[in-house]
Design a protein around this motif. Structure first.
Motif, PDB file in Angstrom:
ATOM      1  N   LEU A  43       0.822  -1.207   0.000  1.00 13.71           N
ATOM      2  CA  LEU A  43       0.000   0.000   0.000  1.00 13.71           C
ATOM      3  C   LEU A  43       0.859   1.262   0.000  1.00 13.71           C
ATOM      4  CD1 LEU A  43      -2.797  -1.071   2.503  1.00 13.71           C
ATOM      5  CD2 LEU A  43      -3.010  -0.798   0.029  1.00 13.71           C
ATOM      6  N   ILE A  92      -2.184   7.826  -1.131  1.00 12.51           N
ATOM      7  CA  ILE A  92      -2.612   7.285   0.165  1.00 12.51           C
ATOM      8  C   ILE A  92      -2.133   8.227   1.261  1.00 12.51           C
ATOM      9  CG2 ILE A  92      -2.310   5.418   1.825  1.00 12.51           C
ATOM     10  CD1 ILE A  92      -2.660   3.484  -0.295  1.00 12.51           C
ATOM     11  N   ILE A 109      -2.233   4.749   6.540  1.00 15.74           N
ATOM     12  CA  ILE A 109      -2.472   3.306   6.589  1.00 15.74           C
ATOM     13  C   ILE A 109      -2.402   2.886   8.052  1.00 15.74           C
ATOM     14  CG2 ILE A 109      -1.666   1.017   5.879  1.00 15.74           C
ATOM     15  CD1 ILE A 109      -0.102   2.485   3.602  1.00 15.74           C
ATOM     16  N   VAL A 135      -7.467   2.370   5.523  1.00 19.10           N
ATOM     17  CA  VAL A 135      -6.713   3.196   4.595  1.00 19.10           C
ATOM     18  C   VAL A 135      -7.470   4.499   4.345  1.00 19.10           C
ATOM     19  CG1 VAL A 135      -5.716   3.313   2.278  1.00 19.10           C
ATOM     20  CG2 VAL A 135      -5.832   1.119   3.457  1.00 19.10           C
ATOM     21  N   THR A 172      -7.510   7.548   1.830  1.00 20.77           N
ATOM     22  CA  THR A 172      -6.976   7.778   0.492  1.00 20.77           C
ATOM     23  C   THR A 172      -7.957   8.521  -0.396  1.00 20.77           C
ATOM     24  OG1 THR A 172      -6.049   6.670  -1.453  1.00 20.77           O
ATOM     25  CG2 THR A 172      -7.845   5.547  -0.331  1.00 20.77           C
ATOM     26  N   ILE A 200      -7.494  -0.182  -3.866  1.00 18.86           N
ATOM     27  CA  ILE A 200      -6.906  -0.594  -2.590  1.00 18.86           C
ATOM     28  C   ILE A 200      -7.120  -2.089  -2.389  1.00 18.86           C
ATOM     29  CG2 ILE A 200      -6.894  -0.217  -0.094  1.00 18.86           C
ATOM     30  CD1 ILE A 200      -5.987   2.217  -1.826  1.00 18.86           C
TER      31      ILE A 200
END
Length: 66
Positions: A23, A29, A32, A43, A45, A52
């Motif tokens: 990721l 992003i 995380i 996540v 984003t 994802i």
């Protein structure tokens, strides 16, 4: 930014590190958060959820409740 939560089967820190590395390579992003104990990957984003999900699956991990 949108926050997505995935239930990912991870059995060890190596598993969670593999997901984190995959990721981290993606552009777009913001954050995380991986919990090995809860078996979750959260996540934040601007990317679409499917992107994802696809990236997590490429690590070989099983994502539950898609």
């Amino acid at each position: 930014m949108t926050e997505y939560t995935f239930n990912v089967e991870m059995s060890c820190s190596g598993c969670s590190n593999a997901v984190n590395r995959a990721l981290s390579r993606l552009e777009g992003i913001d954050n995380i958060d991986i919990s090995l104990e809860k078996q979750t990957v959260v996540v934040t984003t601007e990317l679409p959820r499917d992107k994802i999900l696809e990236t997590i699956k490429k690590t070989g991990k099983t994502v539950k409740d898609e």
